[in-house]
Scaffold this motif. Sequence first.
Motif: not given
Length: 812
Positions: A124-148
């Motif tokens: 039951g996470a709110g929209p802020d938490s859902r969007l933030t979690s999605l953002h982090l999951a997408h970065h982890a999946a698509t940019r592993p060990r990628t420079p900042l």
Amino acid sequence: MSDADSPYRAPRPGRPDTGDSRTWADDSKAWADTRDAHRLIAEALARLVAADPTIPPHPYLSRHLAHHAARGEVLDDTHVPLAVLPWESSANVRTLLRQSDAVSDARRQEWLEAWARIEPFIGGAGPDSRLTSLHLAHHAATRPRTPLDTSAARLSGSRVTPLWSDWTAQDNVLAVSETRLESLTRTTTTDGRSLLVSGDDHGTIRMWEPHGVPARAPLHTYGGAVQHLLPLPGDLLLSAGTDGSVRVWHLTRGQLLAEPVHRPGTWVSALTLFAAKDAPEVVLVAHSDGRLGALDPVTFRPVDTPLPSLDPVPALLSGVGLGGAEGMVLAVAQGRRVRVWDPRRADGYTHEHEHEGAVRALVDLAAPGRYALCDDSGYIGVRDASTGRETAVAPPPPAGPVVALTALTVAGRAAVASGGSDHTLRVWDARTGAAIGGPLEGHTAPPVALTTLPGTSRELPVPAGQELLVSVGADHTLRRWKPGGRGVGAGRAVRRPVTAAALSGRGATAGAPLIAVADESGTALWDTGTGRPVALPAGHAPVTAFASAHVRGERLLVTAHSDAGIQLWSLERGAHAAPARLAGLLGHSLPVRSMAAFPHEGRTLLVTGGEDGTVRLWDLDRVCALVCREDHLLSVRDVAVLYTARGPRIASAGTDGTVRLWDPVTLRPVGAPLHCEQRVVNAVAAVSVDEPDGAELVASGGEDGTIRLWDPGTGRPVGRRLDIGDGPVAALAFFRTATGRPCLAATGPGGTIHLWDTDAGSHLLRIVTGSPLGALDALDARQPGGPRPEHPVLLAAGVAGVCVFDIRLEGR
């Protein structure tokens, strides 16, 4: 709501506002095809989604858009835009992705796949938490060990900017249960459907589609844990468990039909079908006191039939088919002893053998006359039921008992799958004992029950004659695997779980953190600005804890190891040179769990807490031990340094449920121990408050899932308990936001990072990772040494790896 009831009607192709030149005849042809109809609906609905993910879409879009896209074979990031996912309410995206694999492999599904990884855990996470979690999951999946690259990593509405990720979690979770799952089986309904059936520790039985969606309303026994499930023809199911009862259910009707056995004060230790030669099939029920009974599988009345005698202790049973019309013999395990009973023989038991450990499971194999068993010593073997001879034995697993078995077929070969206390599944050839494929890793607690599913080309292509493996674990997850592979839908190979991680100041690039990460394979320093690692030649003993220190202007990294040693490393040899080992510290007899370095009276001191129950103080300038305390009754889980009105204090948290305060010079106790009433105290942190003297509070994180704040001067709690609501607290980290707001981060095996405002006691944000976390570290404007970050930086690490991100709680 049906498609026809939608308040958003797909525009008819050919209307002027679409720019489509097709005629109404073309439109009629398009809508005559169900797939094309759903595609057109998805395209029309996708255009109604706002570009800003903070703007809520119409509920129909969040509920049904993904379904239309899947039915139209256009399930991709274009037809289900990112902006709709934080509001997605069907809880079905991961299932639709699995079902659409055959037609969507070439489509861009990065955001959809990122959402599918966290969808089972988002609750039951709110929209802020859902969007933030999605953002982090997408970065982890698509940019592993990628420079900042902060400009590329920002997303409107997200409360974080991902800085660096090395994250490889499994994505084969079918379902997540709020309760602990205890049993699992597979049944085939009268209309030919395969269903999974699970029982939990609250007495609830649930039915699942093979892709993880609930298939029926749950059945409630209102008894103890359901530890045994036995499917029967005609959509019937027998359940049994800790309340000593056997119940008969009709699955498709959801009805309790009978309770043929009820023995309070005992529990059912085994429930199995058995058919002797030239005798009708019966259901055998064994209880914890060694009593064995038989039921007719049609009428469920007691049957008077020959049965073996059992010792007055719990028994495990498995009928072993001899092939053809030869019927069965019965394998019986009680403790370490295994016997085989043959009803055709007057003397009953034909042979027996003893095992090194207590037998945990017995299972009949596809090979006639063969059965497999496992025990607490880690043994997995196959035996001939007629002779008792061991025909195959698997190599011992790396650690701990084997707790679950199931029989399956892999490429036409009889095989057995095992689940171990090391949280790993393995598949073995029943004829040779050789491993089939590699370990199946992903569970974060031991798998407690296994079953199989027939492979289907729609959901997962598998060779003919091969089955899928399904497991339930003590981590409350239901997972599906491809034997010989690494799990259904898994991406890269699962990395070794992180044993320690910490922020170690700033890297060579301005604003880029330097992080230290250790797992069983080694230790490295990663510069998140360049994406380059520097190996740390720390030896073969894995690192268990890190600390950073400044000694006479030199940056040091301190590492603690599983052999109880501590090593000091200089970080002043250039951006890409290996750190130089300076010295070692010896004193602990068991590994150090936590360390903290701090300046005091012109010296740099190091406090360590170990599994040996001691708190030790070290002088890093002179590289020597100062003093040791043994007041904690059991292991020390965490240490921290806080500043009070009377000067700095050391805080230590222990398995004995206390937090203790110490003088930073003499290590003498300051005040009485804080009895936190949180069972084990796993984590402790210093929390600053807006007081003129700059005094800090102590935060304790407990096994009971709560956080408590304490006044170190009075030893009394401050404010109310903060409950994270998803399991024990494993780690805490305090930071202040860019505007000075005091925040506490907490996490644990649930895999969610919770952020709290410590002044208001209010919950600010949930960041869902879907994989257990065990370490947190924070870097903010108070951090000494190097450039100070504009926004606080948080590191989180655990079973799936490590991720680093800055936090922007104020503004967008």
